[in-house]
Design an enzyme around this catalytic site. Structure first.
Site, short mmCIF file in Angstrom:
data_model
loop_
_atom_site.label_atom_id
_atom_site.label_comp_id
_atom_site.label_asym_id
_atom_site.label_seq_id
_atom_site.Cartn_x
_atom_site.Cartn_y
_atom_site.Cartn_z
N GLN A 101 0.86 -1.19 0.00
CA GLN A 101 0.00 0.00 0.00
C GLN A 101 0.89 1.24 0.00
O GLN A 101 0.42 2.36 -0.08
CB GLN A 101 -0.87 0.03 1.26
CG GLN A 101 -1.83 -1.13 1.35
CD GLN A 101 -2.38 -1.26 2.78
OE1 GLN A 101 -3.36 -0.62 3.14
NE2 GLN A 101 -1.74 -2.08 3.59
N ASN A 102 2.20 1.02 0.10
CA ASN A 102 3.12 2.16 0.21
C ASN A 102 3.40 2.77 -1.15
O ASN A 102 3.49 2.06 -2.15
CB ASN A 102 4.44 1.73 0.86
CG ASN A 102 4.21 1.20 2.26
OD1 ASN A 102 3.16 1.43 2.84
ND2 ASN A 102 5.19 0.51 2.81
N HIS A 119 -1.58 1.54 -4.09
CA HIS A 119 -1.95 2.96 -3.97
C HIS A 119 -1.08 3.88 -4.83
O HIS A 119 -1.02 5.08 -4.59
CB HIS A 119 -1.93 3.39 -2.49
CG HIS A 119 -2.98 2.69 -1.67
ND1 HIS A 119 -2.94 2.61 -0.29
CD2 HIS A 119 -4.11 2.02 -2.04
CE1 HIS A 119 -4.00 1.93 0.14
NE2 HIS A 119 -4.72 1.55 -0.90
N CYS A 130 -3.64 14.63 -20.85
CA CYS A 130 -3.32 13.62 -21.88
C CYS A 130 -3.05 12.24 -21.27
O CYS A 130 -2.87 11.26 -22.00
CB CYS A 130 -2.13 14.06 -22.73
SG CYS A 130 -0.54 14.01 -21.88
N GLY A 189 3.28 -4.47 8.93
CA GLY A 189 3.25 -3.01 9.10
C GLY A 189 2.05 -2.30 8.51
O GLY A 189 2.19 -1.19 8.00
N THR A 190 0.89 -2.93 8.60
CA THR A 190 -0.31 -2.20 8.17
C THR A 190 -1.37 -2.29 9.27
O THR A 190 -1.52 -3.33 9.93
CB THR A 190 -0.90 -2.72 6.83
OG1 THR A 190 -2.11 -2.01 6.56
CG2 THR A 190 -1.17 -4.21 6.81
N ASN A 215 3.77 -6.84 13.44
CA ASN A 215 3.31 -5.48 13.75
C ASN A 215 3.51 -5.25 15.25
O ASN A 215 3.18 -6.13 16.04
CB ASN A 215 1.81 -5.34 13.39
CG ASN A 215 1.36 -3.90 13.30
OD1 ASN A 215 1.60 -3.10 14.20
ND2 ASN A 215 0.71 -3.55 12.21
P1 OAD Z 1 -1.11 3.05 8.97
O1 OAD Z 1 -0.41 4.28 9.38
O2 OAD Z 1 -2.58 3.01 9.04
O3 OAD Z 1 -0.59 1.84 9.84
C1 OAD Z 1 0.78 1.62 10.07
C2 OAD Z 1 0.93 0.33 10.84
O4 OAD Z 1 2.31 0.09 10.98
C3 OAD Z 1 0.30 0.35 12.25
O5 OAD Z 1 -0.46 -0.83 12.43
C4 OAD Z 1 1.53 0.34 13.16
O6 OAD Z 1 1.30 -0.38 14.37
C5 OAD Z 1 2.55 -0.38 12.30
N1 OAD Z 1 3.96 -0.08 12.60
C6 OAD Z 1 4.51 1.02 13.14
N2 OAD Z 1 5.85 0.90 13.22
C7 OAD Z 1 6.16 -0.31 12.70
C8 OAD Z 1 7.38 -1.04 12.50
N3 OAD Z 1 8.55 -0.52 12.82
N4 OAD Z 1 7.29 -2.27 11.95
C9 OAD Z 1 6.10 -2.80 11.60
N5 OAD Z 1 4.92 -2.17 11.77
C10 OAD Z 1 4.95 -0.95 12.31
O7 OAD Z 1 -0.57 2.70 7.51
P2 OAD Z 1 -1.22 1.74 6.42
O8 OAD Z 1 -1.82 0.55 7.04
O9 OAD Z 1 -0.18 1.55 5.38
O10 OAD Z 1 -3.69 5.24 1.81
O11 OAD Z 1 -2.36 2.67 5.85
C11 OAD Z 1 -3.10 2.22 4.74
C12 OAD Z 1 -3.42 3.37 3.86
O12 OAD Z 1 -4.03 4.42 4.61
C13 OAD Z 1 -2.21 4.05 3.21
O13 OAD Z 1 -1.76 3.38 2.08
C14 OAD Z 1 -2.75 5.40 2.90
C15 OAD Z 1 -3.44 5.68 4.19
O14 OAD Z 1 -4.42 6.65 4.18
C16 OAD Z 1 -3.85 6.22 0.91
O15 OAD Z 1 -3.24 7.26 0.97
C17 OAD Z 1 -4.84 5.88 -0.14
#
Ligand code: OAD
Length: 243
Positions: A101-102, A119, A130, A189-190, A215
């Protein structure tokens, strides 16, 4: 915890078809901010003002300033052991797909190839006139914002998926096709709160596949995970590499 990490590694290496799903947490140890949580971007910025088609039609310069600021952070970031570890899994598992998702391009920098960026990519622009797509790893000068298309002078937008926009069809079909055969998913990490990405582990589980998670916090995936490691992605993958 060490035993659980090794168990995940051994299980993954014995399976033929694996999906890895990553989110912002995988890049946290590279210095890229996440979205949710206490230092998350959505704590200090309003997504509706910055990451929607409406926001862009209202004020393209403001939206671009925010994306350009994020580019300036991301461009200095380097992949961490989690990005490299995931690339290593790609090399060792016959049938592999990384769904990220990154938008930060760090998986590609680490060498990942069997990958879809759900994303989009922050270093790609798309012309609103265009449709021309361009990848350039750079930070725009203030006076260049909002940038214009070299071919038609149309307004460029970041080639990312904004709230309210669909995931591109080719990306969705690849994920769907792969989800139908995967024996396991590793979710790293999501927060697993944003759909459709958040459905993927549930689809795999429903089909009888294994679900693994890395996570530091509990997420909706934790409850269905066969093994869930409470740890930082970079540290967990570093541990595997050092064995
Ligand atoms: P989030 O910011 O929602 O979640 C980040 C996750 O990473 C959390 O569950 C944390 O606990 C975890 N985390 C933090 N530090 C970490 C580490 N060192 N190792 C592993 N995990 C760790 O981010 P996403 O789940 O990526 O979308 O968010 C999903 C989408 O929401 C993004 O792609 C973006 C956002 O709005 C769009 O912009 C469309």
């Amino acid at each position: 915890m060490k035993e659980e990490i090794l168990k995940i590694r051994d299980e993954l290496l014995n399976l033929s078809s694996v999906i890895v799903l990553t989110g912002a947490g995988v890049s946290k140890e590279s210095g890229v901010p996440t979205f949710r949580g206490k230092d998350g971007l959505w704590k200090n910025f309003d997504a509706t003002q910055l990451a929607t088609p409406d926001a862009f039609s209202r004020d393209p310069k403001l939206v671009w300033e925010w994306y350009n600021w994020r580019r300036s952070i991301i461009i200095k970031a380097k992949p961490n052991p989690a990005h490299f570890g995931i690339k290593k899994l790609e090399d060792l598992i016959p049938d592999f797909l990384l769904v990220t998702q990154n938008v930060d391009d760090l998986h590609r920098t680490a060498g990942s190839k069997k990958m879809v960026e759900m994303h989009g990519n922050i270093f790609r622009t798309r012309c609103t006139q265009c449709g021309d797509i361009k990848f350039e790893k750079k930070v725009f000068k203030e006076e260049e914002l909002p940038p214009k298309c070299e071919k038609c002078e149309g307004l460029l937008r970041p080639d990312v998926v904004w709230f309210g926009e669909p995931i591109p069809m080719d990306v969705l079909s690849k994920i769907q096709e792969f989800s139908e055969k995967a024996n396991a998913i590793l979710v790293v990490g999501t927060s697993a709160l944003v759909y459709p990405a958040a459905y993927i582990p549930f689809i795999i589980k429903q089909r009888g596949g294994k679900v693994f998670e890395i996570n530091p916090d509990i997420t909706p995936v934790t409850q269905i995970a066969d093994i869930s490691i409470r740890g930082k992605a970079g540290e967990v993958f570093k541990f595997i590499q050092n064995l």
